[in-house]
Design an enzyme around this catalytic site. Structure first.
Site, PDB file in Angstrom:
ATOM      1  N   HIS A   1      40.553  51.874  30.344  1.00 48.76           N
ATOM      2  CA  HIS A   1      41.242  50.506  29.938  1.00 48.76           C
ATOM      3  C   HIS A   1      40.971  50.229  28.532  1.00 48.76           C
ATOM      4  O   HIS A   1      40.601  49.328  27.952  1.00 48.76           O
ATOM      5  CB  HIS A   1      40.432  49.295  30.820  1.00 48.76           C
ATOM      6  CG  HIS A   1      40.338  49.167  32.054  1.00 48.76           C
ATOM      7  ND1 HIS A   1      41.587  48.822  32.825  1.00 48.76           N
ATOM      8  CD2 HIS A   1      39.474  49.900  33.068  1.00 48.76           C
ATOM      9  CE1 HIS A   1      41.230  49.145  34.019  1.00 48.76           C
ATOM     10  NE2 HIS A   1      39.966  49.538  34.395  1.00 48.76           N
TER      11      HIS A   1
ATOM     12  N   SER B   1      39.812  54.125  36.847  1.00 49.74           N
ATOM     13  CA  SER B   1      38.660  53.269  36.083  1.00 49.74           C
ATOM     14  C   SER B   1      37.610  53.896  36.146  1.00 49.74           C
ATOM     15  O   SER B   1      37.071  54.765  35.708  1.00 49.74           O
ATOM     16  CB  SER B   1      39.099  51.893  36.758  1.00 49.74           C
ATOM     17  OG  SER B   1      38.312  50.955  36.041  1.00 49.74           O
ATOM     18  N   ALA B   2      36.708  52.957  37.196  1.00 47.12           N
ATOM     19  CA  ALA B   2      35.279  53.562  37.336  1.00 47.12           C
ATOM     20  C   ALA B   2      35.117  54.848  37.680  1.00 47.12           C
ATOM     21  O   ALA B   2      34.352  55.817  37.320  1.00 47.12           O
ATOM     22  CB  ALA B   2      34.490  52.467  38.285  1.00 47.12           C
TER      23      ALA B   2
ATOM     24  N   GLY C   1      36.201  49.654  39.912  1.00 46.47           N
ATOM     25  CA  GLY C   1      35.162  48.583  40.285  1.00 46.47           C
ATOM     26  C   GLY C   1      34.245  48.555  39.149  1.00 46.47           C
ATOM     27  O   GLY C   1      34.298  48.921  38.018  1.00 46.47           O
TER      28      GLY C   1
ATOM     29  N   GLU D   1      45.852  51.928  29.419  1.00 42.53           N
ATOM     30  CA  GLU D   1      46.313  51.637  30.688  1.00 42.53           C
ATOM     31  C   GLU D   1      47.672  52.201  30.812  1.00 42.53           C
ATOM     32  O   GLU D   1      48.756  52.169  30.172  1.00 42.53           O
ATOM     33  CB  GLU D   1      46.265  50.274  31.024  1.00 42.53           C
ATOM     34  CG  GLU D   1      44.871  49.490  31.227  1.00 42.53           C
ATOM     35  CD  GLU D   1      44.929  48.062  31.370  1.00 42.53           C
ATOM     36  OE1 GLU D   1      46.032  47.538  31.504  1.00 42.53           O
ATOM     37  OE2 GLU D   1      43.877  47.689  32.094  1.00 42.53           O
TER      38      GLU D   1
END
Lengths: 235, 235
Positions: free
Chosen positions: A159, A122-123, A90, A194
Site C-alpha cells: 500500500h 498486503s500483510a 489484515g 496498489e
C-alpha cells in the site's frame, strides 16, 4: 524453485476482492487445485471462517477450491500437502504472531522455497520480506519475533503511498517512516503501490502491474523502477 | 501526585515546534528549571544532540532550560533529580526499545507517579498509555515489550485522523485499525486529534485544546467527547 505473486493489495478501488489478480491465478497455481488459505491476519477483525468464505468465492472464479488452515487438525501437514498457498491481508502483527504461535512459520518458508506456489496480498506480502519492520499496521499484539519469511532479500512496504503535498496533518509520511527504518536497518525496502505485485519465478523477481515501484536503499536517494523491471539483484 | 501534559502532536500546521504548548509549560514545570529531555524517538532519524538542541530552543521561550538524558552518565540519577521531564515524538518502537534497553522505563514511571511533571508529544504521549499497541509508527525495531508507562488507564492514539471519505486508497483507516486492536485487547483507546492534549492533575484526566477527541471502548460504538471533559473514569 520458488513461484509466487506478492501483491500490494487484495482489492483495487471500485473492484471486487482479488478481481485484478484472478487472471494470474491459474498461471501460478494451475487449475482444479485446492489452495490452502491462511486467514490469520483477520482484516477488520473478521472471523477465520468468514474470511475463508470470502477468499473461496473469489478463487472459485478461477476454478480453484480453497480451504482455511484453521480447519485442519494438523496445520503442518496441511502446509506440506498443499497444492498452493494464499495468505490474505489484515493485521501483520496478528498474522506474524499467529504464524509463530502455531509453529508454522518455518514450515511455510520451507514448502514455498521447495516449490509450493504462494500468493500474498498486503500483510500476506509483508511477511515475505526479511522482516515485518516496514508494515503500516497497528501493533495490536506482540509477536515473538519481527523476522519473517525472506522469500525476497529485502523488505516490502505494501500500500505504498506518495506524500500528500496538500496535507496539513503532522503525522509522518511513508517516506519519512522508511527513512527512520534505515537509521537502524540496512536492507532495501520496496514500496509497492496498489495494483503492483512482485512475481517470483525461481530466483527471478519482477515488478508487475501498471505502476512504478519506489525503491529505498540505505544511504541512497529513493528512486522509481518501471513495471517489468527485474529486482533480482536488489539486496 | 501526577502532573502531566500528554499532547497529540508537537507542532501545528504552519506553526513553530511546540509553539501552541509554550503558554502551558510554566504551569506544568514552573520557571527557571532544568527539564530532562528524552530524545530517543529520533523523528526522521535526527541525532540525539540535534533533537535536544531543537527542544532546548523552544523551551528557552518559556524560561526553561533543557538537557538530554543521553548527556548523563547515570540516566537513572538524571530521572530521579529532574525538575521535570519532556519526551519528544518520533518513532514509538525506537523510543520504547531504548527505554527498556537503557533500563529506565520503570524509574521513569516511578518519578512521574511521585510528582515529577511530565510532558509528552506524539510518541512521548503514546508511551503514557497502558501499551504502545495503538501507535501509528512503523516497527523499525523490536522492543522487549509493548507494555508502557500506564499514566492513564487506557491507550492513546496520537495524531488521530478521521477517515478520508474521498480516498481511493485501500490501506486501513485509523478507525478500522483501532477496531482490529479491540478484537484482542479490551482497554479503551482515546483518539487525540492534533492540537488536543490530556491534562493530568493527580487522578484527574481532562481533555484540553479546541477539538473533540474520539473514544473507542471495546464492544461499543465510538463516540466524541468535547474539550474540558473529564476522562478520569474511562478504563
Amino acid at each position: 524453485m520458488k513461484k509466487a505473486i506478492l501483491a500490494s493489495t487484495s482489492t483495487l478501488h471500485g473492484e471486487d476482492y482479488l478481481s485484478y489478480l484472478l487472471p494470474h491465478l491459474n498461471n501460478l497455481y494451475g487449475s482444479n487445485k485446492e489452495i490452502l488459505f491462511i486467514p490469520y491476519a483477520r482484516p477488520g477483525g473478521i472471523s477465520h471462517d468468514d474470511y475463508t468464505k470470502k477468499a473461496k468465492q473469489a478463487f472459485k472464479k478461477a476454478n480453484l477450491d480453497l480451504r482455511g488452515i484453521h480447519e485442519f487438525e494438523k496445520p503442518l501437514d496441511a502446509l506440506k500437502n498443499a497444492d498452493g498457498i494464499f495468505t490474505g491481508g489484515g493485521n501483520t502483527f496478528l498474522l506474524v504472531s499467529e504464524l509463530y504461535r502455531n509453529g508454522i512459520m518455518e514450515t511455510l518458508r520451507q514448502v514455498v522455497l521447495y516449490g509450493t506456489p504462494y500468493m500474498g496480498t498486503s500483510a500476506g506480502t509483508n511477511i515475505t520480506g526479511l522482516t515485518m519492520g516496514t508494515t503500516n499496521d497497528m501493533p495490536i499484539i506482540q509477536p515473538k519475533s519481527f523476522k519473517t519469511l525472506g522469500f525476497v532479500p529485502f523488505n516490502i512496504n505494501p500500500h505504498y503511498l506518495d506524500p500528500d503535498t496538500n496535507s496539513t496533518h503532522k503525522g509522518e509520511t511513508r517516506e519519512t517512516r522508511i527513512k527512520e527504518f534505515h537509521r537502524i536497518n540496512t536492507q532495501p525496502v520496496v514500496g509497492l503501490r496498489e495494483g503492483s505485485w512482485l512475481e517470483l519465478d525461481g530466483n527471478e523477481i519482477t515488478l508487475k502491474g501498471q505502476l512504478s515501484a519506489r525503491i529505498f536503499e540505505c544511504n541512497k536517494e529513493a528512486y522509481e523502477v518501471e513495471p517489468n523491471t527485474t529486482l533480482t539483484h536488489l539486496n
